[in-house]
Design a protein around this motif. Structure first.
Motif, PDB file in Angstrom:
ATOM      1  N   LEU B  42       0.708  -1.058   0.092  1.00  0.00           N
ATOM      2  CA  LEU B  42      -0.002  -0.103  -0.085  1.00  0.00           C
ATOM      3  C   LEU B  42       0.880   1.100   0.211  1.00  0.00           C
ATOM      4  CD1 LEU B  42      -2.307  -1.899   0.521  1.00  0.00           C
ATOM      5  CD2 LEU B  42      -2.927  -0.475   2.420  1.00  0.00           C
ATOM      6  N   HIS B  43       0.646   2.110  -0.898  1.00  0.00           N
ATOM      7  CA  HIS B  43       1.339   3.616  -0.825  1.00  0.00           C
ATOM      8  C   HIS B  43       0.188   4.581  -0.561  1.00  0.00           C
ATOM      9  CE1 HIS B  43       4.631   1.185  -2.724  1.00  0.00           C
ATOM     10  NE2 HIS B  43       3.721   0.908  -3.353  1.00  0.00           N
ATOM     11  N   VAL B  44       0.469   5.348   0.573  1.00  0.00           N
ATOM     12  CA  VAL B  44      -0.533   6.599   0.918  1.00  0.00           C
ATOM     13  C   VAL B  44       0.226   7.519   0.156  1.00  0.00           C
ATOM     14  CG1 VAL B  44      -1.480   7.632   2.714  1.00  0.00           C
ATOM     15  CG2 VAL B  44      -0.882   5.108   3.069  1.00  0.00           C
ATOM     16  N   SER B 159      -5.977  -7.276  10.040  1.00  0.00           N
ATOM     17  CA  SER B 159      -4.807  -6.507   8.926  1.00  0.00           C
ATOM     18  C   SER B 159      -3.889  -5.786   9.657  1.00  0.00           C
ATOM     19  CB  SER B 159      -5.578  -5.775   7.823  1.00  0.00           C
ATOM     20  OG  SER B 159      -6.184  -6.617   7.130  1.00  0.00           O
ATOM     21  N   LEU B 160      -2.724  -6.243   9.714  1.00  0.00           N
ATOM     22  CA  LEU B 160      -1.540  -5.385  10.305  1.00  0.00           C
ATOM     23  C   LEU B 160      -0.815  -4.685   9.201  1.00  0.00           C
ATOM     24  CD1 LEU B 160      -0.585  -8.102  12.790  1.00  0.00           C
ATOM     25  CD2 LEU B 160      -1.722  -6.234  13.449  1.00  0.00           C
ATOM     26  N   ALA B 161      -0.614  -3.372   9.339  1.00  0.00           N
ATOM     27  CA  ALA B 161       0.213  -2.645   8.578  1.00  0.00           C
ATOM     28  C   ALA B 161       1.797  -2.443   9.254  1.00  0.00           C
ATOM     29  CB  ALA B 161      -0.352  -1.216   8.198  1.00  0.00           C
ATOM     30  N   ALA B 162       2.795  -2.779   8.297  1.00  0.00           N
ATOM     31  CA  ALA B 162       3.995  -2.300   8.942  1.00  0.00           C
ATOM     32  C   ALA B 162       4.800  -1.495   7.827  1.00  0.00           C
ATOM     33  CB  ALA B 162       4.793  -3.689   8.934  1.00  0.00           C
ATOM     34  N   PHE B 163       5.645  -0.651   8.337  1.00  0.00           N
ATOM     35  CA  PHE B 163       6.443   0.386   7.591  1.00  0.00           C
ATOM     36  C   PHE B 163       7.616   0.699   8.214  1.00  0.00           C
ATOM     37  CE2 PHE B 163       5.051   4.226   9.955  1.00  0.00           C
ATOM     38  CZ  PHE B 163       3.770   3.791  10.446  1.00  0.00           C
ATOM     39  N   ASP B 164       8.563   1.461   7.560  1.00  0.00           N
ATOM     40  CA  ASP B 164       9.805   1.740   8.012  1.00  0.00           C
ATOM     41  C   ASP B 164       9.511   2.894   9.294  1.00  0.00           C
ATOM     42  OD1 ASP B 164      12.356   2.794   8.274  1.00  0.00           O
ATOM     43  OD2 ASP B 164      12.679   3.064   6.245  1.00  0.00           O
ATOM     44  N   PRO B 168       9.846   6.984   7.279  1.00  0.00           N
ATOM     45  CA  PRO B 168       8.457   6.375   6.829  1.00  0.00           C
ATOM     46  C   PRO B 168       7.923   7.196   5.533  1.00  0.00           C
ATOM     47  CG  PRO B 168       8.017   7.561   9.095  1.00  0.00           C
ATOM     48  CD  PRO B 168       9.666   7.265   8.849  1.00  0.00           C
ATOM     49  N   VAL B 169       8.264   8.424   5.587  1.00  0.00           N
ATOM     50  CA  VAL B 169       7.826   9.344   4.533  1.00  0.00           C
ATOM     51  C   VAL B 169       8.974   9.644   3.628  1.00  0.00           C
ATOM     52  CG1 VAL B 169       6.388  11.377   4.044  1.00  0.00           C
ATOM     53  CG2 VAL B 169       6.009  10.142   6.256  1.00  0.00           C
ATOM     54  N   TYR B 170       8.524   9.605   2.091  1.00  0.00           N
ATOM     55  CA  TYR B 170       9.309  10.084   1.283  1.00  0.00           C
ATOM     56  C   TYR B 170       8.662  11.047   0.258  1.00  0.00           C
ATOM     57  CZ  TYR B 170       7.952   5.818  -1.277  1.00  0.00           C
ATOM     58  OH  TYR B 170       7.320   4.855  -1.901  1.00  0.00           O
ATOM     59  N   THR B 171       9.390  11.568  -0.604  1.00  0.00           N
ATOM     60  CA  THR B 171       8.790  12.484  -1.868  1.00  0.00           C
ATOM     61  C   THR B 171       8.882  11.967  -3.105  1.00  0.00           C
ATOM     62  OG1 THR B 171       9.045  14.218  -0.206  1.00  0.00           O
ATOM     63  CG2 THR B 171       8.572  14.834  -2.674  1.00  0.00           C
ATOM     64  N   LEU B 172       7.992  11.869  -3.970  1.00  0.00           N
ATOM     65  CA  LEU B 172       8.180  11.578  -5.310  1.00  0.00           C
ATOM     66  C   LEU B 172       8.776  12.617  -6.044  1.00  0.00           C
ATOM     67  CD1 LEU B 172       4.751   9.980  -6.415  1.00  0.00           C
ATOM     68  CD2 LEU B 172       6.836   9.077  -6.071  1.00  0.00           C
ATOM     69  N   ARG B 183       3.893  13.541  -1.320  1.00  0.00           N
ATOM     70  CA  ARG B 183       4.523  12.671  -0.217  1.00  0.00           C
ATOM     71  C   ARG B 183       3.918  11.213  -0.218  1.00  0.00           C
ATOM     72  NH1 ARG B 183       4.211  15.068   5.054  1.00  0.00           N
ATOM     73  NH2 ARG B 183       1.961  15.524   4.399  1.00  0.00           N
ATOM     74  N   VAL B 184       4.710  10.117   0.168  1.00  0.00           N
ATOM     75  CA  VAL B 184       4.309   8.841   0.016  1.00  0.00           C
ATOM     76  C   VAL B 184       4.718   8.150   1.422  1.00  0.00           C
ATOM     77  CG1 VAL B 184       4.421   6.562  -1.214  1.00  0.00           C
ATOM     78  CG2 VAL B 184       4.755   8.801  -2.564  1.00  0.00           C
ATOM     79  N   LEU B 185       3.709   7.333   1.750  1.00  0.00           N
ATOM     80  CA  LEU B 185       4.076   6.337   2.870  1.00  0.00           C
ATOM     81  C   LEU B 185       3.963   5.050   2.299  1.00  0.00           C
ATOM     82  CD1 LEU B 185       4.666   5.656   5.972  1.00  0.00           C
ATOM     83  CD2 LEU B 185       1.970   5.877   5.975  1.00  0.00           C
ATOM     84  N   SER B 186       4.839   4.049   2.153  1.00  0.00           N
ATOM     85  CA  SER B 186       4.701   3.036   1.467  1.00  0.00           C
ATOM     86  C   SER B 186       4.773   1.983   2.762  1.00  0.00           C
ATOM     87  CB  SER B 186       6.011   2.593   0.742  1.00  0.00           C
ATOM     88  OG  SER B 186       5.973   3.519  -0.484  1.00  0.00           O
ATOM     89  N   LEU B 187       3.671   0.998   2.788  1.00  0.00           N
ATOM     90  CA  LEU B 187       3.719  -0.075   3.648  1.00  0.00           C
ATOM     91  C   LEU B 187       3.240  -1.211   3.017  1.00  0.00           C
ATOM     92  CD1 LEU B 187       0.404  -0.364   4.595  1.00  0.00           C
ATOM     93  CD2 LEU B 187       0.643   1.846   5.204  1.00  0.00           C
TER      94      LEU B 187
END
Lengths: 273, 242
Positions: B42-44, B159-164, B168-172, B183-187
């Motif tokens: 999932l990419h928020v 459902s369990l979400a896991a992310f760095d 956690p957040v980076y920019t395209l 801005r993106v949060l990938s999980l």
């Protein structure tokens, strides 16, 4: 006295078992490849273990995570907790960390992770020559290390981390960080590229249990001969390599990785050092 | 500006999830209580311009995140602020909580776009002008439709979400995204279909086998490098409740 037998443990997806076996044998070690499905009685025959590099189970879920749960590790862990030494190289190191053998403060507890490289500007897989040196009083693996060793790293997840800062400090105080990245003269690194993955405290190798376990990210088997050292490398080993140019016998002589692998040659049958 | 959740899953067998499932069953003791294990990326996306279809096309063109030949995709509406909430959550360090911590919610809403026509038809039949509102009910309903877990009596989906946890957040970057600078949060979303007496037990079982704590406890999430949260309401999988 007969030589101790060392098992090079092969899991599906590891890909350095042949060269690791060959260089152990050339270091005077009686070594054999043992596959993950050969059964516990075969494992118990050996006086020590090496888990080589590669991509066990295709790095599914996390590097080393699936192999660490495998039933063969039940036997290996028991043998190692009984005092037998084990060296994990690269993916082997990741397996030892996921198995809780490193640092092994409590049996099986997973206190550390080998996380994704974190380098300014990018993250992920990186391969290069680095220098490492031993810290502390020396243990089974590091006792003979007196000078910086140039070795190859080739990994995407080689950064030793723990989110528990107090636990990390305890590991530091206990001398678990037995091998650290350095520059060619043995000085503390000034970030990348001396430290190739952003590992805090420049940790390249972490010991576990009573020092008989070593999780080590560089590949000693790729620098077992002097000819494998690049001619333009700075430091003592680069100088030795340049002096040996054109001398086949000297080039086939010991490289820096041999120093680590030879530790197993000191073992007597039964696991004593 | 909009916020989306871009969800991706394999079209065929996900070998990572299959290997993890057999390890959970055989090595970590879940046995037949684990009915299914599903892994979604999932990419928020926040600070977005452009329609979801344009994002899907750009992502395929970049070969970023997914390959349309091997993956299915869906866009959900997302709550504004979900990315910051996740970053705050990760920074809080509340990651080793035996009971689990609910994701800052609601964060994932209704399906807006997908290459699965059945989902879009079901959504338009269910909503008569509901827009993309983000609420707990839509999270449960549309996420369940996307996950398409098998019906099973006495079972629940967790459902369990896991992310760095560190960054956690980076920019395209790149001008050919619909909104460069988004801005993106990938999980990773791990969904376990578990046979359990009730939702509470299902949750405890999921957390137990997901969080890596010892060689024999936990596999899917490593709390030394990942933040995690229960990402959706626990839903029963019995045929009657669906």
């Amino acid at each position: 006295m007969s030589r101790a037998r060392i098992a090079v443990l092969q899991f599906p997806g590891l890909n350095c078992e042949r060269e690791t076996l060959r260089e152990l044998q050339r270091s005077g070690v009686d070594a054999s490849i043992v596959r993950w499905n050969e059964g516990p009685s075969r494992i118990r025959d050996f006086a020590g273990f090496v888990i080589p590099g590669g991509f066990s189970y295709q790095d599914r879920v996390r590097a080393g995570a699936i192999a660490a749960k495998s039933s063969v590790l039940d036997t290996v862990v028991r043998e190692v907790e009984g005092g037998k030494p084990i060296l994990g190289i690269c993916n082997g190191a990741q397996i030892l960390v996921e198995a809780g053998l490193v640092p092994g403060e409590e049996p099986g507890r997973v206190d550390v992770c080998l996380a994704r490289n974190r380098i300014e500007g990018w993250s992920g897989y990186h391969s290069r020559w680095v220098f490492v040196k031993a810290h502390g009083d020396g243990n089974f693996f590091t006792g003979d290390l007196t000078e910086p060793l140039p070795l190859v790293v080739a990994h995407a997840e080689g950064r030793f981390v723990s989110r528990d800062r107090e636990a990390w400090e305890r590991l530091r105080r206990k001398g678990r960080f037995v091998l650290r990245y350095c520059d060619s003269e043995g000085r503390d690194p000034r970030g990348f590229p001396d430290n190739p993955n952003g590992s805090p405290d420049d940790v390249a190798g972490m010991s576990g249990l009573d020092g008989q376990v070593l999780a080590f990210m560089p590949h000693p088997e790729r620098a077992a001969h002097l000819w494998q050292v690049p001619e333009d490398l700075p430091g003592v080993w680069g100088e030795r390599r340049r002096r040996a140019a054109g001398d086949r016998s000297a080039l086939m002589g010991d490289g820096p990785g041999r120093v680590l692998l030879r530790a197993f040659a000191r073992l007597n049958r039964g696991g004593s050092t | 500006m909009s916020a989306y959740v871009f969800a991706l899953c394999h079209r065929t067998v996900d070998l990572v999830a299959a290997t993890a499932a057999s390890t959970l069953r055989d090595a970590l003791g879940l046995g037949e209580d684990l009915i299914a294990l599903r892994r979604d990326d999932l990419h928020v996306l926040e600070d977005c311009r452009g329609e979801p279809a344009a994002w899907a096309a750009a992502s395929a063109a970049h070969a970023a995140w997914f390959n349309p030949n091997t993956h299915r995709h869906a866009f959900f509406s997302a709550a504004e602020g979900a990315v910051d909430a996740a970053a705050d959550f990760a920074a809080s360090g509340r990651v080793v909580d035996e009971e689990g911590i609910d994701w800052p919610r609601p964060w994932l809403g209704r399906i807006l776009h997908s290459d699965r026509a059945d989902l879009l038809e079901a959504r338009s039949a269910a909503s008569a002008g509901g827009g993309g509102a983000v609420d707990a009910a839509s999270t449960a309903g549309d996420l369940s439709a996307w996950l398409a877990l098998p019906a099973a009596g006495g079972a629940f989906a967790v459902s369990l979400a896991a992310f760095d946890a560190e960054d956690p957040v980076y920019t395209l970057h790149g001008e050919d995204w619909p909104a460069p600078g988004a801005r993106v949060l990938s999980l990773q979303l791990w969904t376990l279909a578990l046979r359990a007496a009730d939702a509470g037990q299902a949750r405890r079982m999921a957390v137990e086998v997901a969080l890596t704590r010892t060689r024999r406890r936990g596999l899917l999430i490593h709390p030394q490098v990942q933040a995690w949260a229960l990402a959706a309401p626990i839903t029963p999988l019995s045929r009657e409740s669906r």
